[in-house]
Enzyme design. Structure first.
Site, short mmCIF file in Angstrom:
data_model
loop_
_atom_site.label_atom_id
_atom_site.label_comp_id
_atom_site.label_asym_id
_atom_site.label_seq_id
_atom_site.Cartn_x
_atom_site.Cartn_y
_atom_site.Cartn_z
N GLU A 13 0.88 -1.19 0.00
CA GLU A 13 0.00 0.00 0.00
C GLU A 13 0.90 1.22 0.00
O GLU A 13 1.12 1.84 1.05
CB GLU A 13 -0.94 0.00 1.21
CG GLU A 13 -2.01 1.09 1.10
CD GLU A 13 -2.76 1.33 2.40
OE1 GLU A 13 -3.46 0.42 2.87
OE2 GLU A 13 -2.63 2.45 2.94
N HIS B 129 -9.04 1.65 -0.75
CA HIS B 129 -8.20 2.46 0.13
C HIS B 129 -9.03 3.60 0.72
O HIS B 129 -9.91 4.12 0.06
CB HIS B 129 -7.02 3.01 -0.68
CG HIS B 129 -6.04 3.77 0.15
ND1 HIS B 129 -6.22 5.09 0.49
CD2 HIS B 129 -4.88 3.38 0.72
CE1 HIS B 129 -5.20 5.48 1.24
NE2 HIS B 129 -4.37 4.46 1.41
N ASP C 255 2.66 1.80 3.86
CA ASP C 255 1.87 3.03 3.73
C ASP C 255 2.76 4.24 3.48
O ASP C 255 2.51 5.33 3.98
CB ASP C 255 0.97 3.25 4.95
CG ASP C 255 -0.30 4.04 4.61
OD1 ASP C 255 -0.49 4.39 3.43
OD2 ASP C 255 -1.07 4.32 5.53
MN MN Z 1 -2.50 4.39 2.53
#
Ligand code: MN
Length: 353
Positions: A15, A183, A306
């Site tokens: 991600e 997301h 992330d």
């Molecule tokens: Mn994210």
């Protein structure tokens, strides 16, 4: 278990956000034209607010796809980033310009991957507000650009992604065998009023509440009976769903429709295990990871950092030192991502199997 030192287990982070200058310009124009209610200034601040060092760094790192990104990956110990267009994406823009933008984004993404095929993979950006065009772009992105899946950045102008209007996207993704990553973005009108005070829009509550709701709605809508091979990916350890699953299953019988509730072929928990993958993005918490392994299985969990919103080193250390078996660690660090996103495995001797 061991701590799987660097080089003994491939690390695929799935991600990992980026943005392009063209998307940034389009978002800036949209935010200027839209009312303050519509354009979520909190969410956009990291793109526009250049007074503060945090947003300045995040914007710089979102727009950089190679130099600083590869340096951070190298120093932090990340082998591969699966790249996706950052929230809010182009979902608020007018259909035509949004679809045209996604084609440019996906072309640019494919060029970066072609230059660094061992370091990057990517999810196709789409404009889900125009589902037919989005489906065509998914086909192009997978067939012509070899991208590995699709990202949807939360609700679509306030609508949940389970709406039948959006099913052409899921039908196409299923047909191509690529997953759809849902997301977070800023909360829809359903949740925004409750999240505005005390700054609860983001990871403190709004993100996970919104996406957890989309996940449950996808199950209850019957979409997963229509598309039984569809793979949905949820970040942030499943946006709360694994923790609630026992109660959801207990409350929602598999069979029998009632009111607006369609009959389902499986229990919610069975859909979660069959159709959902969850990722560790933004939740570097060992007890939560162990719980999720118990609840949904290590085959359904993937690792993420992330980037650039969270620290790469923290995510690497969290997974490296996780109190789980080596086999589960290999699954979560790379094997599941290779399987689900079609990322070519390394030779067994290098990748640790
Ligand atoms: Mn994210």
């Amino acid at each position: 278990m061991s701590d799987l030192q660097r080089g003994t287990c491939r690390r695929i982070a799935i991600e990992e956000a980026f943005c392009t200058a063209a998307v940034l310009t389009a978002l800036r124009e949209w935010a200027a034209a839209a009312g303050a209610d519509e354009a979520d200034q909190d969410l956009l601040s990291f793109l526009f607010d250049q007074e503060l060092p945090g947003p300045r760094r995040v914007r710089r790192q979102l727009l950089d796809l190679e130099d600083e990104r590869l340096a951070v990956m190298d120093s932090g110990g990340v082998d591969v980033q699966l790249l996706s267009l950052t929230a809010p994406g182009v979902q608020a823009l007018a259909d035509g310009p949004a679809t045209a933008l996604t084609a440019r984004v996906n072309d640019q993404l494919a060029e970066v991957i072609a230059r660094h095929p061992r370091r990057f993979a990517g999810l196709a950006a789409i404009a889900p507000q125009d589902p037919r065009s989005a489906a065509r772009e998914i086909e192009r992105a997978v067939h012509e650009l070899n991208l590995n899946g699709v990202v949807i950045n939360s609700h679509i102008r306030g609508e949940s992604v389970d709406g039948e209007r959006y099913w052409p996207i899921f039908e196409t993704a299923q047909g191509l065998g690529v997953p759809v990553y849902i997301h977070p973005g800023s909360p829809s009108a359903l949740l925004a009023p409750a999240c505005t005070s005390y700054g609860r829009k983001s990871g403190i509550y709004g993100f996970q509440a919104e996406i957890g709701l989309h996940g449950i709605r996808l199950i209850c809508s019957g979409a997963l009976d229509r598309f039984p091979d569809l793979r949905i990916v949820l970040g942030h350890l499943g946006e709360g769903i694994p923790f609630w699953l026992w109660r959801v299953d207990d409350t929602r019988p598999a069979n029998g429709s009632r009111g607006s509730r369609p009959a389902l072929e499986l229990t919610p928990g069975e859909y979660v295990k069959r159709n959902f993958m969850i990722t560790t993005s933004g939740v570097n918490c060992h007890p939560a990871l162990r719980f999720c392994i118990d609840e949904v299985g290590a085959d359904n969990i993937m690792w993420a950092t992330d980037y650039p919103f969270q620290r790469t080193e923290g995510a690497v250390e969290f997974m490296r030192s996780a109190p789980i078996s080596d086999d589960d660690k290999h699954k979560i660090f790379h094997r599941n991502a290779e399987r689900v996103f079609g990322i070519a495995p390394l030779a067994a001797a290098v990748g640790g199997g």
